[in-house]
Design a protein around this motif. Structure first.
Motif, PDB file in Angstrom:
ATOM      1  N   PHE A   1      77.079  50.133  35.884  1.00 53.62           N
ATOM      2  CA  PHE A   1      76.638  50.900  34.712  1.00 53.62           C
ATOM      3  C   PHE A   1      75.776  52.096  35.096  1.00 53.62           C
ATOM      4  CE2 PHE A   1      77.235  46.729  32.442  1.00 53.62           C
ATOM      5  CZ  PHE A   1      78.342  47.145  31.721  1.00 53.62           C
ATOM      6  N   GLU A   2      74.996  51.956  36.170  1.00 54.33           N
ATOM      7  CA  GLU A   2      74.124  53.043  36.621  1.00 54.33           C
ATOM      8  C   GLU A   2      74.851  54.073  37.476  1.00 54.33           C
ATOM      9  OE1 GLU A   2      69.884  51.256  37.683  1.00 54.33           O
ATOM     10  OE2 GLU A   2      71.533  50.246  38.724  1.00 54.33           O
TER      11      GLU A   2
ATOM     12  N   CYS B   1      66.007  36.687  34.288  1.00 53.57           N
ATOM     13  CA  CYS B   1      65.626  37.988  33.736  1.00 53.57           C
ATOM     14  C   CYS B   1      66.730  38.463  32.793  1.00 53.57           C
ATOM     15  CB  CYS B   1      65.352  38.998  34.836  1.00 53.57           C
ATOM     16  SG  CYS B   1      66.817  39.563  35.706  1.00 53.57           S
ATOM     17  N   LEU B   2      66.408  39.464  32.022  1.00 64.37           N
ATOM     18  CA  LEU B   2      67.350  39.955  31.019  1.00 64.37           C
ATOM     19  C   LEU B   2      67.781  41.386  31.323  1.00 64.37           C
ATOM     20  CD1 LEU B   2      65.430  38.733  27.849  1.00 64.37           C
ATOM     21  CD2 LEU B   2      67.289  37.573  29.059  1.00 64.37           C
ATOM     22  N   CYS B   3      69.056  41.608  31.200  1.00 66.28           N
ATOM     23  CA  CYS B   3      69.626  42.951  31.252  1.00 66.28           C
ATOM     24  C   CYS B   3      70.427  43.114  29.967  1.00 66.28           C
ATOM     25  CB  CYS B   3      70.542  43.117  32.458  1.00 66.28           C
ATOM     26  SG  CYS B   3      69.711  42.920  34.052  1.00 66.28           S
ATOM     27  N   LYS B   4      70.299  44.271  29.357  1.00 68.00           N
ATOM     28  CA  LYS B   4      71.012  44.504  28.100  1.00 68.00           C
ATOM     29  C   LYS B   4      71.664  45.877  28.160  1.00 68.00           C
ATOM     30  CE  LYS B   4      70.381  44.458  23.095  1.00 68.00           C
ATOM     31  NZ  LYS B   4      69.414  44.220  22.013  1.00 68.00           N
ATOM     32  N   VAL B   5      72.950  45.893  27.886  1.00 71.36           N
ATOM     33  CA  VAL B   5      73.715  47.135  27.877  1.00 71.36           C
ATOM     34  C   VAL B   5      74.370  47.259  26.511  1.00 71.36           C
ATOM     35  CG1 VAL B   5      75.601  48.405  28.956  1.00 71.36           C
ATOM     36  CG2 VAL B   5      74.137  46.928  30.359  1.00 71.36           C
ATOM     37  N   GLN B   6      74.188  48.396  25.895  1.00 71.55           N
ATOM     38  CA  GLN B   6      74.787  48.664  24.582  1.00 71.55           C
ATOM     39  C   GLN B   6      75.872  49.720  24.760  1.00 71.55           C
ATOM     40  OE1 GLN B   6      72.139  50.555  21.777  1.00 71.55           O
ATOM     41  NE2 GLN B   6      73.289  49.743  20.057  1.00 71.55           N
ATOM     42  N   PHE B   7      76.982  49.514  24.093  1.00 69.37           N
ATOM     43  CA  PHE B   7      78.074  50.474  24.135  1.00 69.37           C
ATOM     44  C   PHE B   7      78.117  51.235  22.819  1.00 69.37           C
ATOM     45  CE2 PHE B   7      79.274  47.602  27.420  1.00 69.37           C
ATOM     46  CZ  PHE B   7      79.995  48.365  28.324  1.00 69.37           C
ATOM     47  N   VAL B   8      78.163  52.548  22.915  1.00 67.82           N
ATOM     48  CA  VAL B   8      78.430  53.409  21.769  1.00 67.82           C
ATOM     49  C   VAL B   8      79.754  54.067  22.094  1.00 67.82           C
ATOM     50  CG1 VAL B   8      77.657  55.369  20.400  1.00 67.82           C
ATOM     51  CG2 VAL B   8      75.967  53.757  21.316  1.00 67.82           C
ATOM     52  N   GLY B   9      80.789  53.608  21.405  1.00 64.47           N
ATOM     53  CA  GLY B   9      82.137  53.984  21.803  1.00 64.47           C
ATOM     54  C   GLY B   9      82.408  53.325  23.145  1.00 64.47           C
ATOM     55  N   ASP B  10      82.781  54.114  24.134  1.00 65.57           N
ATOM     56  CA  ASP B  10      83.017  53.582  25.471  1.00 65.57           C
ATOM     57  C   ASP B  10      81.860  53.876  26.416  1.00 65.57           C
ATOM     58  OD1 ASP B  10      85.465  52.472  24.859  1.00 65.57           O
ATOM     59  OD2 ASP B  10      86.585  54.288  25.357  1.00 65.57           O
TER      60      ASP B  10
ATOM     61  N   PRO C   1      78.328  53.234  27.977  1.00 63.80           N
ATOM     62  CA  PRO C   1      77.280  52.223  28.074  1.00 63.80           C
ATOM     63  C   PRO C   1      75.895  52.870  28.177  1.00 63.80           C
ATOM     64  CG  PRO C   1      78.309  52.501  30.207  1.00 63.80           C
ATOM     65  CD  PRO C   1      79.043  53.398  29.237  1.00 63.80           C
ATOM     66  N   SER C   2      74.921  52.208  27.594  1.00 64.16           N
ATOM     67  CA  SER C   2      73.530  52.638  27.674  1.00 64.16           C
ATOM     68  C   SER C   2      72.695  51.410  28.046  1.00 64.16           C
ATOM     69  CB  SER C   2      73.093  53.200  26.320  1.00 64.16           C
ATOM     70  OG  SER C   2      71.734  53.566  26.357  1.00 64.16           O
ATOM     71  N   ILE C   3      71.936  51.498  29.129  1.00 61.40           N
ATOM     72  CA  ILE C   3      71.123  50.376  29.592  1.00 61.40           C
ATOM     73  C   ILE C   3      69.845  50.328  28.766  1.00 61.40           C
ATOM     74  CG2 ILE C   3      69.833  49.407  31.530  1.00 61.40           C
ATOM     75  CD1 ILE C   3      71.933  50.753  33.375  1.00 61.40           C
ATOM     76  N   LEU C   4      69.639  49.205  28.067  1.00 59.55           N
ATOM     77  CA  LEU C   4      68.444  49.018  27.248  1.00 59.55           C
ATOM     78  C   LEU C   4      67.397  48.163  27.969  1.00 59.55           C
ATOM     79  CD1 LEU C   4      70.157  48.346  23.795  1.00 59.55           C
ATOM     80  CD2 LEU C   4      69.448  50.537  24.784  1.00 59.55           C
TER      81      LEU C   4
END
Length: 84
Positions: A37-38, A55-64, A66-69
């Motif tokens: 993702f990076e 630990c937590l990793c969260k990735v949000q997709f807007v369309g295609d 990805p944005s790491i939250l």
């Protein structure tokens, strides 16, 4: 391993588009997926952040896209962990 992990991730995301997904896996797979993702080079895989157990990793997709939250988040820990 990285090719298999990324391929499976893309398959899961594609099959569950628009839904929330939880993936639980080992540290090295988390590092590989987050590096994907990076757009991080594999020779930088073990650079920070450290991936603590649970630990937590969260990735949000807007369309295609990805944005790491969250990346290696341990704010839910009661005490600061000591890396081994």
């Amino acid at each position: 391993m990285s090719d298999r992990a990324v391929r499976k991730l893309n398959e899961i995301v594609s099959e569950h588009r628009g839904k929330s997904i939880v993936i639980v896996t080992h540290t090295v797979v988390v590092k590989v997926l987050m590096a994907y993702f990076e757009e991080r080079a594999m020779n930088k895989l073990w650079d920070l952040p450290y991936i603590h157990p649970a630990c937590l990793c969260k990735v949000q997709f807007v369309g295609d896209k990805p944005s790491i939250l969250l990346h290696g988040d341990i704010s839910h820990y009661k005490e600061d962990p000591v890396p081994s």
